[in-house]
Design an enzyme around this catalytic site. Structure first.
Site, PDB file in Angstrom:
ATOM      1  N   VAL A  67     -13.805   0.515   9.906  1.00  0.00           N
ATOM      2  CA  VAL A  67     -13.218   1.242   8.516  1.00  0.00           C
ATOM      3  C   VAL A  67     -14.076   0.847   7.379  1.00  0.00           C
ATOM      4  CG1 VAL A  67     -11.311   1.469   7.138  1.00  0.00           C
ATOM      5  CG2 VAL A  67     -11.024   1.410   9.538  1.00  0.00           C
ATOM      6  N   ARG A  79     -16.727   0.968  -1.604  1.00  0.00           N
ATOM      7  CA  ARG A  79     -15.443   1.463  -2.107  1.00  0.00           C
ATOM      8  C   ARG A  79     -15.805   2.756  -2.964  1.00  0.00           C
ATOM      9  NH1 ARG A  79     -11.334  -2.427  -1.118  1.00  0.00           N
ATOM     10  NH2 ARG A  79      -9.990  -0.841  -1.109  1.00  0.00           N
ATOM     11  N   ARG A 114      -7.657  -0.574  -7.331  1.00  0.00           N
ATOM     12  CA  ARG A 114      -8.368   0.735  -7.347  1.00  0.00           C
ATOM     13  C   ARG A 114      -7.142   1.764  -7.335  1.00  0.00           C
ATOM     14  NH1 ARG A 114     -12.490   1.734  -4.296  1.00  0.00           N
ATOM     15  NH2 ARG A 114     -11.607   3.446  -3.288  1.00  0.00           N
ATOM     16  N   ASN A 125       0.837  -1.134   0.019  1.00  0.00           N
ATOM     17  CA  ASN A 125      -0.052   0.037  -0.090  1.00  0.00           C
ATOM     18  C   ASN A 125       0.829   1.241  -0.040  1.00  0.00           C
ATOM     19  OD1 ASN A 125      -2.008  -1.610  -0.205  1.00  0.00           O
ATOM     20  ND2 ASN A 125      -2.751  -1.419   2.140  1.00  0.00           N
TER      21      ASN A 125
HETATM   22  C1  EPZ Z   1      -6.240   1.862   1.705  1.00  0.00           C
HETATM   23  O1  EPZ Z   1      -7.651   1.457   0.915  1.00  0.00           O
HETATM   24  C2  EPZ Z   1      -5.522   0.316   1.681  1.00  0.00           C
HETATM   25  N1  EPZ Z   1      -5.697   0.055   0.182  1.00  0.00           N
HETATM   26  C3  EPZ Z   1      -6.649  -0.791   2.246  1.00  0.00           C
HETATM   27  O2  EPZ Z   1      -5.826  -1.842   2.446  1.00  0.00           O
HETATM   28  C4  EPZ Z   1      -6.748  -0.239   3.716  1.00  0.00           C
HETATM   29  O3  EPZ Z   1      -7.636  -1.301   4.270  1.00  0.00           O
HETATM   30  C5  EPZ Z   1      -7.509   1.051   3.916  1.00  0.00           C
HETATM   31  O4  EPZ Z   1      -6.643   2.166   3.086  1.00  0.00           O
HETATM   32  C6  EPZ Z   1      -7.583   1.794   5.223  1.00  0.00           C
HETATM   33  O5  EPZ Z   1      -6.378   1.806   5.840  1.00  0.00           O
HETATM   34  C7  EPZ Z   1      -4.662   0.353  -0.770  1.00  0.00           C
HETATM   35  O6  EPZ Z   1      -3.907   1.297   0.060  1.00  0.00           O
HETATM   36  C8  EPZ Z   1      -4.462  -0.128  -1.907  1.00  0.00           C
HETATM   37  P1  EPZ Z   1      -9.984   4.526   2.389  1.00  0.00           P
HETATM   38  P2  EPZ Z   1      -8.469   2.728   0.478  1.00  0.00           P
HETATM   39  O7  EPZ Z   1     -10.180   5.355   1.346  1.00  0.00           O
HETATM   40  O8  EPZ Z   1      -7.727   4.049   0.372  1.00  0.00           O
HETATM   41  C9  EPZ Z   1     -14.623   5.285   2.858  1.00  0.00           C
HETATM   42  C10 EPZ Z   1      -5.617  -4.196   1.679  1.00  0.00           C
HETATM   43  O9  EPZ Z   1      -6.135  -5.244   2.438  1.00  0.00           O
HETATM   44  N2  EPZ Z   1     -14.212   6.065   1.353  1.00  0.00           N
HETATM   45  O10 EPZ Z   1      -9.119   4.791   3.651  1.00  0.00           O
HETATM   46  O11 EPZ Z   1      -9.416   2.589  -0.574  1.00  0.00           O
HETATM   47  C11 EPZ Z   1     -14.320   3.924   2.450  1.00  0.00           C
HETATM   48  O12 EPZ Z   1     -15.459   3.422   1.897  1.00  0.00           O
HETATM   49  C12 EPZ Z   1      -6.489  -3.128   1.510  1.00  0.00           C
HETATM   50  O13 EPZ Z   1      -4.453  -3.835   1.863  1.00  0.00           O
HETATM   51  C13 EPZ Z   1     -15.508   6.982   1.080  1.00  0.00           C
HETATM   52  O14 EPZ Z   1     -16.580   6.744   1.858  1.00  0.00           O
HETATM   53  O15 EPZ Z   1      -9.195   3.191   1.988  1.00  0.00           O
HETATM   54  C14 EPZ Z   1     -14.137   3.244   3.500  1.00  0.00           C
HETATM   55  O16 EPZ Z   1     -15.225   3.031   4.289  1.00  0.00           O
HETATM   56  C15 EPZ Z   1      -7.755  -3.336   1.990  1.00  0.00           C
HETATM   57  N3  EPZ Z   1     -15.337   7.677  -0.106  1.00  0.00           N
HETATM   58  C16 EPZ Z   1     -13.054   4.247   4.248  1.00  0.00           C
HETATM   59  O17 EPZ Z   1     -13.328   5.509   3.759  1.00  0.00           O
HETATM   60  C17 EPZ Z   1     -14.212   7.887  -0.619  1.00  0.00           C
HETATM   61  O18 EPZ Z   1     -14.044   8.623  -1.894  1.00  0.00           O
HETATM   62  C18 EPZ Z   1     -11.707   3.839   4.165  1.00  0.00           C
HETATM   63  O19 EPZ Z   1     -11.413   3.997   2.986  1.00  0.00           O
HETATM   64  C19 EPZ Z   1     -12.918   7.053  -0.347  1.00  0.00           C
HETATM   65  C20 EPZ Z   1     -13.049   6.332   0.981  1.00  0.00           C
END
Ligand code: EPZ
Length: 455
Positions: free
Chosen positions: A349, A142, A113, A41
């Site tokens: 989360v 997502r 993504r 990540n």
């Molecule tokens: C990153 O995902 C990681 N993936 C995830 O790891 C990790 O679990 C996550 O961050 C949290 O730490 C990568 O870096 C490729 P978020 P990301 O945006 O960026 C909501 C793994 O197993 N949200 O922090 O997609 C979302 O729905 C993966 O390695 C919105 O609502 O996570 C979620 O509930 C899984 N609108 C929360 O925020 C948006 O536009 C956290 O998502 C974006 C996100």
């Protein structure tokens, strides 16, 4: 000669895996040493950041995982020259960045993504970008609303089309004041990768501050960016005219480290995880100790082991950094099935990250999922229809079963469960695990796991 589409499909395929099903004999402790590479990540985002440099970049400690291959392919279809040096270094030369056909981008995006993070850099370099529908693990909706809203704040024009979203920047990109409703890792990266070359200053409130984000900021600063991070999750970026390529050794993968630590606990084992560092794993180490695990911090890694005795139940609430990472809970739940008593995991989360527990229940675990916010404060999912709290009652002896991997971290927990169960299990669809765990077959073999691969 493969077409670009065939290359795209191949890149998304699991790296180095000739089989998609593993038959495992459980009951043997995992004992030995494995070595970590750079964090999935962080490495994938660092590769995207190379697009912003006027000169080539060098990224070290790159793991051989399919998420990296997908981003390598995405960069190459945009004209970036990506070459491998030795067994873990990439040279990225963005001299001839060009637009790509949406069909090809779409072929890569199916399993990742990351394409969404190409927007800022491509808008700076080409004045346009395209995002197809995105892939990634099915652990919730997502959405990308934070990303698109941030890009609009910089002056991008977002045009939703049947095949995806096309963005342009008719007046260039200017610094903006942005506040995130939730400290989203991806949205924070989106803002960083766009703000560093925008005209003027950007202020981001409610930012994510995970170690991978801080390492991306290290990389951007090496390139010439001016970025400050305040204690109250406010990040300020002063846009600059020009960025150079970077030379960087990626931060270690703390999610993989936590996964192997959980495997040691669940199988009564003893695993030295080379490259793991204490500071980025502080919260995990506290919980690992409370459950009854033991660890020894060395200069070159961390030894995780089951010291004997009973495992103890815990109440865990996942959270953004510095809380307990959402990616750490799935592998640890397997060890909690062996704890003496009732454990609770409140996943705050992602709304649907307990799908993997079905397979554990098939193997004899006593796990119940609930819609309520159990064990801690109300979270975003409390009053909605999501089973986002798990109650695990132990100790239970898991028995072998036939399971299918649902997502990356859930899949690893299935491997651990099969290895800690009595009897034989088959785990199918293991290609997903190769998305984020480099050479996990060789690592299992090195740790003494008893299994055969089936085509
Ligand atoms: C990153 O995902 C990681 N993936 C995830 O790891 C990790 O679990 C996550 O961050 C949290 O730490 C990568 O870096 C490729 P978020 P990301 O945006 O960026 C909501 C793994 O197993 N949200 O922090 O997609 C979302 O729905 C993966 O390695 C919105 O609502 O996570 C979620 O509930 C899984 N609108 C929360 O925020 C948006 O536009 C956290 O998502 C974006 C996100």
């Amino acid at each position: 000669m493969n077409t670009l589409l065939e290359d795209a499909q191949a890149a998304g395929a699991s790296v180095g895996l000739t089989a998609d099903r593993i038959t495992l004999q459980g009951g043997k402790p995992l004992v030995g040493r494995i070595e970590l590479k750079g964090a999935k990540n962080l490495v994938t985002k660092a590769m995207v950041a190379s697009l912003l440099g006027e000169t080539p970049s060098e990224l070290r400690s790159v793991p051989e995982i399919s998420d990296v291959r997908v981003v390598k392919g995405l960069l190459e279809v945009h004209g970036v020259k990506v070459s491998a040096v030795g067994d873990d270094t990439l040279l990225l030369d963005p001299a001839n960045v060009e637009s790509a056909h949406f069909e090809v981008i779409d072929a890569y995006a199916g399993s990742s993504r990351i394409p969404i993070l190409f927007c800022g850099p491509l808008l700076h370099r080409l004045g346009e970008a395209f995002i197809p529908d995105l892939g990634g693990c099915r652990i919730g909706d997502r959405p990308i609303d934070f990303h698109l809203e941030s890009l609009r704040r910089f002056g991008a024009v977002v045009d939703k089309q049947p095949q995806g979203i096309r963005l342009t920047a008719p007046n260039g990109l200017k610094g903006a004041k942005i506040e995130l409703a939730y400290p989203s890792v991806g949205a924070t990266e989106q803002v960083l990768l766009t703000a560093v070359r925008a005209e003027g200053t950007t202020e981001l409130r409610g930012a994510a501050v995970e170690p991978e984000i801080m390492d991306l900021i290290n990389i951007l600063q090496k390139m010439g960016a001016i970025i400050s991070v305040d204690t109250d999750r406010v990040i300020r970026i002063e846009g600059v005219e020009r960025l150079e390529g970077f030379k960087h050794t990626a931060l270690f993968d703390r999610n993989e480290a936590a996964s192997w630590a959980a495997a040691a606990l669940a199988t009564n084992g003893d695993i030295f995880v080379g490259g793991a560092r204490q500071s980025e794993m502080l919260t995990f180490l506290n919980v690992f100790r409370k459950v009854g695990g033991a660890f020894e911090i060395q200069d070159d890694g961390i030894r995780f082991y089951h010291p004997g005795g009973k495992l103890k139940p815990v109440i865990i609430e996942t959270d953004v950094h510095p809380g307990f990472m959402t990616d750490w809970q799935q592998p640890l739940v397997v060890a909690l099935t062996k704890a003496e008593g009732v454990s609770i995991v409140h996943e705050t989360v992602y709304e649907q990250r307990f799908g993997f527990t079905d397979a554990l229940v098939d193997m004899g675990a006593h796990i119940q999922l609930h819609r309520e916010c159990l064990g801690g404060a109300q979270c975003r999912f409390g009053q909605r229809n999501f089973n986002h709290s798990a109650v695990i009652v132990g100790p239970t002896e898991l028995h072998g079963a036939d399971v299918v991997v649902p997502d990356l971290r859930g899949g690893f927990s299935h491997l651990i469960a099969a290895l800690s169960a009595e009897g034989t299990s088959t785990v199918s669809n293991v290609g997903i695990i190769a998305r984020g765990y480099e050479n996990f077959i060789e690592k299992l073999r090195a740790l003494g796991a008893d299994f055969v691969l089936e085509a």
